[in-house]
Design a protein around this motif. Sequence first.
Motif, PDB file in Angstrom:
ATOM      1  N   ASP A   1       0.890  -1.154   0.000  1.00 54.84           N
ATOM      2  CA  ASP A   1       0.000   0.000   0.000  1.00 54.84           C
ATOM      3  C   ASP A   1       0.930   1.206   0.000  1.00 54.84           C
ATOM      4  OD1 ASP A   1      -2.049   1.773   0.141  1.00 54.84           O
ATOM      5  OD2 ASP A   1      -2.802   1.117   2.095  1.00 54.84           O
ATOM      6  N   GLY A   2       1.194   1.737  -1.172  1.00 48.68           N
ATOM      7  CA  GLY A   2       2.245   2.753  -1.308  1.00 48.68           C
ATOM      8  C   GLY A   2       3.580   2.055  -1.140  1.00 48.68           C
ATOM      9  N   GLU A   3       4.341   2.457  -0.136  1.00 47.35           N
ATOM     10  CA  GLU A   3       5.631   1.819   0.165  1.00 47.35           C
ATOM     11  C   GLU A   3       5.515   0.817   1.308  1.00 47.35           C
ATOM     12  OE1 GLU A   3       8.658   2.528  -1.488  1.00 47.35           O
ATOM     13  OE2 GLU A   3       7.313   3.537  -2.881  1.00 47.35           O
ATOM     14  N   GLN A   4       4.342   0.741   1.918  1.00 47.11           N
ATOM     15  CA  GLN A   4       4.132  -0.087   3.124  1.00 47.11           C
ATOM     16  C   GLN A   4       3.737  -1.518   2.765  1.00 47.11           C
ATOM     17  OE1 GLN A   4       4.361   1.039   6.370  1.00 47.11           O
ATOM     18  NE2 GLN A   4       3.799  -0.939   7.212  1.00 47.11           N
ATOM     19  N   PRO A  64       9.473 -12.022   2.947  1.00 44.48           N
ATOM     20  CA  PRO A  64       9.923 -10.676   2.571  1.00 44.48           C
ATOM     21  C   PRO A  64      11.173 -10.267   3.349  1.00 44.48           C
ATOM     22  CG  PRO A  64       7.600 -10.684   3.181  1.00 44.48           C
ATOM     23  CD  PRO A  64       8.169 -12.008   3.592  1.00 44.48           C
ATOM     24  N   VAL A  65      11.980  -9.437   2.704  1.00 46.41           N
ATOM     25  CA  VAL A  65      13.184  -8.899   3.322  1.00 46.41           C
ATOM     26  C   VAL A  65      12.985  -7.395   3.442  1.00 46.41           C
ATOM     27  CG1 VAL A  65      15.694  -8.703   3.181  1.00 46.41           C
ATOM     28  CG2 VAL A  65      14.535 -10.717   2.198  1.00 46.41           C
ATOM     29  N   LEU A  66      12.990  -6.888   4.686  1.00 50.25           N
ATOM     30  CA  LEU A  66      12.767  -5.466   4.945  1.00 50.25           C
ATOM     31  C   LEU A  66      13.974  -4.857   5.635  1.00 50.25           C
ATOM     32  CD1 LEU A  66       9.811  -6.601   4.647  1.00 50.25           C
ATOM     33  CD2 LEU A  66       9.128  -4.767   6.164  1.00 50.25           C
ATOM     34  N   ASP A  67      14.282  -3.650   5.225  1.00 49.21           N
ATOM     35  CA  ASP A  67      15.378  -2.879   5.789  1.00 49.21           C
ATOM     36  C   ASP A  67      14.779  -1.601   6.378  1.00 49.21           C
ATOM     37  OD1 ASP A  67      17.764  -1.649   6.382  1.00 49.21           O
ATOM     38  OD2 ASP A  67      18.450  -1.496   4.322  1.00 49.21           O
ATOM     39  N   ASP A  68      15.219  -1.222   7.575  1.00 50.43           N
ATOM     40  CA  ASP A  68      14.670  -0.022   8.216  1.00 50.43           C
ATOM     41  C   ASP A  68      14.797   1.212   7.331  1.00 50.43           C
ATOM     42  OD1 ASP A  68      13.896  -1.377  10.495  1.00 50.43           O
ATOM     43  OD2 ASP A  68      15.762  -0.966  11.562  1.00 50.43           O
ATOM     44  N   ALA A  69      15.912   1.344   6.655  1.00 57.00           N
ATOM     45  CA  ALA A  69      16.157   2.538   5.843  1.00 57.00           C
ATOM     46  C   ALA A  69      15.419   2.502   4.507  1.00 57.00           C
ATOM     47  CB  ALA A  69      17.656   2.706   5.609  1.00 57.00           C
ATOM     48  N   ASP A  70      15.391   1.342   3.865  1.00 58.14           N
ATOM     49  CA  ASP A  70      14.875   1.257   2.504  1.00 58.14           C
ATOM     50  C   ASP A  70      13.497   0.605   2.384  1.00 58.14           C
ATOM     51  OD1 ASP A  70      17.269   2.374   1.485  1.00 58.14           O
ATOM     52  OD2 ASP A  70      18.231   0.415   1.604  1.00 58.14           O
ATOM     53  N   GLY A  71      12.927   0.118   3.458  1.00 60.21           N
ATOM     54  CA  GLY A  71      11.648  -0.587   3.378  1.00 60.21           C
ATOM     55  C   GLY A  71      11.848  -1.975   2.784  1.00 60.21           C
ATOM     56  N   ASP A 113      -2.284 -11.371   5.664  1.00 57.47           N
ATOM     57  CA  ASP A 113      -1.913 -10.041   6.164  1.00 57.47           C
ATOM     58  C   ASP A 113      -1.037 -10.067   7.413  1.00 57.47           C
ATOM     59  OD1 ASP A 113      -3.877 -10.882   7.903  1.00 57.47           O
ATOM     60  OD2 ASP A 113      -5.178  -9.147   7.610  1.00 57.47           O
ATOM     61  N   ARG A 114      -0.829 -11.226   7.977  1.00 50.79           N
ATOM     62  CA  ARG A 114       0.125 -11.335   9.089  1.00 50.79           C
ATOM     63  C   ARG A 114       1.415 -11.878   8.485  1.00 50.79           C
ATOM     64  NH1 ARG A 114      -2.850 -14.345  13.854  1.00 50.79           N
ATOM     65  NH2 ARG A 114      -3.587 -15.597  12.114  1.00 50.79           N
ATOM     66  N   VAL A 115       2.342 -10.972   8.215  1.00 52.95           N
ATOM     67  CA  VAL A 115       3.521 -11.309   7.434  1.00 52.95           C
ATOM     68  C   VAL A 115       4.768 -11.338   8.313  1.00 52.95           C
ATOM     69  CG1 VAL A 115       4.948 -10.644   5.476  1.00 52.95           C
ATOM     70  CG2 VAL A 115       2.484 -10.215   5.416  1.00 52.95           C
ATOM     71  N   ALA A 116       5.408 -12.493   8.343  1.00 52.47           N
ATOM     72  CA  ALA A 116       6.723 -12.581   8.972  1.00 52.47           C
ATOM     73  C   ALA A 116       7.731 -12.047   7.962  1.00 52.47           C
ATOM     74  CB  ALA A 116       7.039 -14.024   9.326  1.00 52.47           C
ATOM     75  N   TYR A 117       8.805 -11.460   8.447  1.00 49.12           N
ATOM     76  CA  TYR A 117       9.831 -10.940   7.552  1.00 49.12           C
ATOM     77  C   TYR A 117      11.191 -11.035   8.222  1.00 49.12           C
ATOM     78  CZ  TYR A 117       9.802  -6.685  10.364  1.00 49.12           C
ATOM     79  OH  TYR A 117       9.894  -5.809  11.406  1.00 49.12           O
ATOM     80  N   VAL A 118      12.217 -10.826   7.442  1.00 53.29           N
ATOM     81  CA  VAL A 118      13.583 -10.814   7.950  1.00 53.29           C
ATOM     82  C   VAL A 118      14.286  -9.574   7.433  1.00 53.29           C
ATOM     83  CG1 VAL A 118      13.815 -13.315   8.212  1.00 53.29           C
ATOM     84  CG2 VAL A 118      14.331 -12.264   6.015  1.00 53.29           C
ATOM     85  N   THR A 119      15.446  -9.293   7.993  1.00 54.80           N
ATOM     86  CA  THR A 119      16.263  -8.166   7.547  1.00 54.80           C
ATOM     87  C   THR A 119      17.392  -8.701   6.663  1.00 54.80           C
ATOM     88  OG1 THR A 119      17.768  -8.282   9.432  1.00 54.80           O
ATOM     89  CG2 THR A 119      15.772  -6.918   9.698  1.00 54.80           C
TER      90      THR A 119
END
Length: 143
Positions: free
Chosen positions: A43-46, A105-112, A78-84
């Motif tokens: 949803d946008g970048e989220q 999914p792989v999420l980074d604090d700076a880049d989403g 909609d309950r998504v586990a993720y890693v960095t």
Amino acid sequence: MKTLKQLLAGRNRPLAVVAPSDTVYHALTVMAQHEVGALLVLDGEQLVGIFSERDYARKIILQGKTSKETLVREIMSDRVAYVTPSATLDECMALMTEKRFRHLPVLDDADGVVGMISIGDMVKETISDQKFLIDQLERYIAG
């Protein structure tokens, strides 16, 4: 131990994404175009969910819904586990095995959202690492 950052650095393919307001039919089209079994739902970048072949099979086909009339938000996980990106392949494999899912999914604090890893990616990388190790051991033994 190899991290996801190292694994993702070698990729040049774009992220396969859809919006929660897209139809399931559109999501299936995107999956076919990218030749993947799951999509990130943004949803946008989220990151708000994941849509997978499993969601389609269980929540559309088996419930008698149609893919052209149902929205992704109605059936996505909609309950998504993720890693960095700093997570190791072993950590990801353990999480995927424990939670019984095939996409992470792989999420980074700076880049989403920076990527998504699949169980197939993990197996391929594990086989590659083992082949390298075997080659090194054979060279050492043949010395």
